[in-house]
Design a protein around this motif. Sequence first.
Motif, PDB file in Angstrom:
ATOM      1  N   GLU A 176      -3.673  15.426 -39.056  1.00 60.69           N
ATOM      2  CA  GLU A 176      -2.986  14.438 -39.621  1.00 60.69           C
ATOM      3  C   GLU A 176      -1.164  13.513 -38.971  1.00 60.69           C
ATOM      4  OE1 GLU A 176      -2.064  14.806 -44.481  1.00 60.69           O
ATOM      5  OE2 GLU A 176      -4.217  16.308 -44.247  1.00 60.69           O
ATOM      6  N   ILE A 177      -1.584  12.602 -39.247  1.00 59.54           N
ATOM      7  CA  ILE A 177      -0.120  12.059 -38.248  1.00 59.54           C
ATOM      8  C   ILE A 177       0.963  11.896 -39.756  1.00 59.54           C
ATOM      9  CG2 ILE A 177      -1.853  11.246 -36.748  1.00 59.54           C
ATOM     10  CD1 ILE A 177      -1.775   8.906 -37.756  1.00 59.54           C
ATOM     11  N   PHE A 178       2.052  11.555 -39.158  1.00 59.30           N
ATOM     12  CA  PHE A 178       3.107  11.093 -40.040  1.00 59.30           C
ATOM     13  C   PHE A 178       3.114   9.357 -40.642  1.00 59.30           C
ATOM     14  CE2 PHE A 178       5.442  14.423 -38.295  1.00 59.30           C
ATOM     15  CZ  PHE A 178       6.355  15.352 -39.221  1.00 59.30           C
ATOM     16  N   THR A 179       2.936   9.310 -41.676  1.00 58.05           N
ATOM     17  CA  THR A 179       2.885   7.607 -41.714  1.00 58.05           C
ATOM     18  C   THR A 179       3.502   7.370 -42.305  1.00 58.05           C
ATOM     19  OG1 THR A 179       1.922   8.560 -44.846  1.00 58.05           O
ATOM     20  CG2 THR A 179       0.066   8.136 -42.823  1.00 58.05           C
ATOM     21  N   GLY A 180       4.711   8.434 -42.765  1.00 57.10           N
ATOM     22  CA  GLY A 180       6.155   7.385 -43.009  1.00 57.10           C
ATOM     23  C   GLY A 180       6.210   7.317 -44.639  1.00 57.10           C
ATOM     24  N   ARG A 181       4.810   6.650 -45.394  1.00 60.60           N
ATOM     25  CA  ARG A 181       4.770   6.682 -46.741  1.00 60.60           C
ATOM     26  C   ARG A 181       5.252   8.487 -47.335  1.00 60.60           C
ATOM     27  NH1 ARG A 181       0.392   1.891 -47.734  1.00 60.60           N
ATOM     28  NH2 ARG A 181       1.372   1.905 -49.780  1.00 60.60           N
ATOM     29  N   VAL A 182       6.496   8.702 -47.755  1.00 58.75           N
ATOM     30  CA  VAL A 182       6.436   9.837 -48.277  1.00 58.75           C
ATOM     31  C   VAL A 182       7.292   9.870 -49.268  1.00 58.75           C
ATOM     32  CG1 VAL A 182       5.581  11.149 -46.144  1.00 58.75           C
ATOM     33  CG2 VAL A 182       8.018  10.827 -46.116  1.00 58.75           C
ATOM     34  N   GLY A 263       3.370   7.549 -50.843  1.00 55.86           N
ATOM     35  CA  GLY A 263       1.510   7.888 -50.352  1.00 55.86           C
ATOM     36  C   GLY A 263       1.061   8.696 -52.541  1.00 55.86           C
ATOM     37  N   PRO A 264       1.018   8.284 -52.959  1.00 53.98           N
ATOM     38  CA  PRO A 264       0.641   8.995 -54.346  1.00 53.98           C
ATOM     39  C   PRO A 264       0.101  10.141 -53.846  1.00 53.98           C
ATOM     40  CG  PRO A 264      -0.488   7.522 -54.617  1.00 53.98           C
ATOM     41  CD  PRO A 264      -0.028   7.005 -53.246  1.00 53.98           C
ATOM     42  N   GLY A 265       0.487  11.040 -54.950  1.00 56.17           N
ATOM     43  CA  GLY A 265      -0.066  12.703 -55.057  1.00 56.17           C
ATOM     44  C   GLY A 265       0.511  13.000 -56.536  1.00 56.17           C
ATOM     45  N   LEU A 266       0.140  14.023 -57.090  1.00 60.56           N
ATOM     46  CA  LEU A 266       0.687  14.815 -58.290  1.00 60.56           C
ATOM     47  C   LEU A 266       1.188  16.097 -58.052  1.00 60.56           C
ATOM     48  CD1 LEU A 266      -1.636  13.453 -60.732  1.00 60.56           C
ATOM     49  CD2 LEU A 266       0.875  12.964 -60.381  1.00 60.56           C
ATOM     50  N   THR A 267       2.318  16.659 -57.114  1.00 58.55           N
ATOM     51  CA  THR A 267       1.763  18.213 -56.820  1.00 58.55           C
ATOM     52  C   THR A 267       3.316  18.379 -57.096  1.00 58.55           C
ATOM     53  OG1 THR A 267       2.794  18.130 -54.787  1.00 58.55           O
ATOM     54  CG2 THR A 267       0.322  18.188 -54.796  1.00 58.55           C
ATOM     55  N   TYR A 268       3.633  20.200 -57.018  1.00 62.45           N
ATOM     56  CA  TYR A 268       5.435  20.288 -57.746  1.00 62.45           C
ATOM     57  C   TYR A 268       5.596  20.676 -56.327  1.00 62.45           C
ATOM     58  CZ  TYR A 268       4.161  20.778 -62.156  1.00 62.45           C
ATOM     59  OH  TYR A 268       4.310  20.685 -63.698  1.00 62.45           O
ATOM     60  N   SER A 269       5.241  19.630 -55.139  1.00 58.49           N
ATOM     61  CA  SER A 269       5.669  20.326 -53.682  1.00 58.49           C
ATOM     62  C   SER A 269       7.093  19.833 -53.295  1.00 58.49           C
ATOM     63  CB  SER A 269       4.526  20.089 -51.968  1.00 58.49           C
ATOM     64  OG  SER A 269       4.833  19.597 -51.335  1.00 58.49           O
ATOM     65  N   LEU A 270       7.937  20.901 -52.181  1.00 58.41           N
ATOM     66  CA  LEU A 270       8.802  20.310 -51.875  1.00 58.41           C
ATOM     67  C   LEU A 270       8.342  19.704 -50.260  1.00 58.41           C
ATOM     68  CD1 LEU A 270      10.758  23.199 -52.574  1.00 58.41           C
ATOM     69  CD2 LEU A 270      11.517  21.602 -53.628  1.00 58.41           C
ATOM     70  N   PRO A 275       3.023  13.039 -47.009  1.00 55.12           N
ATOM     71  CA  PRO A 275       2.130  11.821 -47.763  1.00 55.12           C
ATOM     72  C   PRO A 275       0.938  12.810 -49.112  1.00 55.12           C
ATOM     73  CG  PRO A 275       0.625  12.491 -45.629  1.00 55.12           C
ATOM     74  CD  PRO A 275       2.043  13.699 -46.154  1.00 55.12           C
ATOM     75  N   ASN A 276       1.358  12.283 -49.982  1.00 47.91           N
ATOM     76  CA  ASN A 276      -0.008  12.393 -51.016  1.00 47.91           C
ATOM     77  C   ASN A 276       0.793  13.856 -51.886  1.00 47.91           C
ATOM     78  OD1 ASN A 276      -1.940   9.826 -50.223  1.00 47.91           O
ATOM     79  ND2 ASN A 276      -2.870  11.745 -48.771  1.00 47.91           N
ATOM     80  N   GLN A 277       1.927  13.922 -51.997  1.00 47.27           N
ATOM     81  CA  GLN A 277       2.598  15.200 -52.634  1.00 47.27           C
ATOM     82  C   GLN A 277       3.858  14.563 -53.970  1.00 47.27           C
ATOM     83  OE1 GLN A 277       2.123  17.670 -51.673  1.00 47.27           O
ATOM     84  NE2 GLN A 277       1.300  17.114 -49.863  1.00 47.27           N
ATOM     85  N   HIS A 278       3.969  13.348 -53.898  1.00 49.41           N
ATOM     86  CA  HIS A 278       4.181  13.041 -55.872  1.00 49.41           C
ATOM     87  C   HIS A 278       4.758  11.550 -55.676  1.00 49.41           C
ATOM     88  CE1 HIS A 278       7.040  15.734 -52.373  1.00 49.41           C
ATOM     89  NE2 HIS A 278       7.376  16.372 -53.238  1.00 49.41           N
ATOM     90  N   ALA A 283       6.005   3.784 -61.482  1.00 52.74           N
ATOM     91  CA  ALA A 283       5.597   3.639 -60.741  1.00 52.74           C
ATOM     92  C   ALA A 283       3.310   4.232 -60.741  1.00 52.74           C
ATOM     93  CB  ALA A 283       5.086   4.676 -58.892  1.00 52.74           C
ATOM     94  N   TYR A 284       3.607   5.376 -60.794  1.00 54.23           N
ATOM     95  CA  TYR A 284       2.143   5.654 -61.791  1.00 54.23           C
ATOM     96  C   TYR A 284       1.703   4.588 -63.014  1.00 54.23           C
ATOM     97  CZ  TYR A 284      -1.556   9.182 -63.222  1.00 54.23           C
ATOM     98  OH  TYR A 284      -2.827   9.673 -63.137  1.00 54.23           O
TER      99      TYR A 284
END
Length: 332
Positions: A176-182, A263-270, A275-278, A283-284
């Motif tokens: 994966e590459i850095f998309t910046g949409r984080v 970049g939307p996602g559904l996790t409890y990640s730090l 991307p795709n983490q929060h 927005a949802y």
Amino acid sequence: MTTTETQPEAAPPSDYGTHPGAFANSFFKRLSTAAGSLILITLAAVATFLLVEAWPAMTMGAEELGKVVSFIKPDQGQSLIEIVGYLVYGTLLISLIALLLATPVSIGIALFISHFAPRRLAQGLGYLIDLLAAVPSVVYGLWGVAVLVPFLQPFYQFLADYFGWIPLFAPPESGEIFTGRVAMSAGIVLAIMIIPIISAVSREVFLQTPKLHEEAALAMGATRWEMIRMAVFPFGRSGMVGATMLGLGRALGETMAVLMIIGPGLTYSLLVLQPNQHNTIAAYIALQFPEANATGVSSLIAMGLALFLITLLVNMLARWIVSRRSEFSGAN
């Protein structure tokens, strides 16, 4: 021989009703009371609407709800409560990033305008900062996607290369590459959006610091920074807290800027650089609402109810903090 003029005695309160302006006074009092009551009525109406409309989804089981709501997938363990939990976490995380970035910058701007800048420059700079609050959020979102995100990609790569051992800055998985949409990009844009709110309120609080306090500190040999630390900050502490909480309230409810950037996602990640983490509640809701059916709308309103409660608690906390020290600061 001197004469002493006698002043007419003031009419007792019982005679005010016959005063020519009594009707205007009574009308203005009732109008002010009605305006104040309208706030409470509106707040109660919004809370009632959210609760009534969200109740069908709140009382429906996860498996039954998953059959009629497309974005709820019981086979993946995503019930309504779990989705709300992910979104509350993402909302608080992105808002906290924005608050940590915006607060020191806003306090610095407020101090510069109130105590360091020449009067002409301070007035123009104050107007310029206030104008940032009038920029629509969709404009911030477009600017973030077109300008900020590409600009930050090399910086994110630098953080991952040299500080990747810190969980916050862990790089994306291999391939994966850095998309910046984080989440970090969304937090930076939100920080820029709330800077005018925090700086404007803090500036007015700093300007209310008694001049005698400042002059006394300087007369005792304090430097400019020591005067600010000993006279200005203690006087405006609760005002700064209130300003920060107002900015947090704006960040919690922001929709379009976050929706366009993250970049939307559904996790409890730090992992704020992946991307795709929060995602955030607002927005949802905006993402899912156009294609939601009746039950789906009820589920989204339940999420809106959660956001309403969070924002209400934040503002109540801010009001409590300000009221504790209002007698000893510029917040009164």
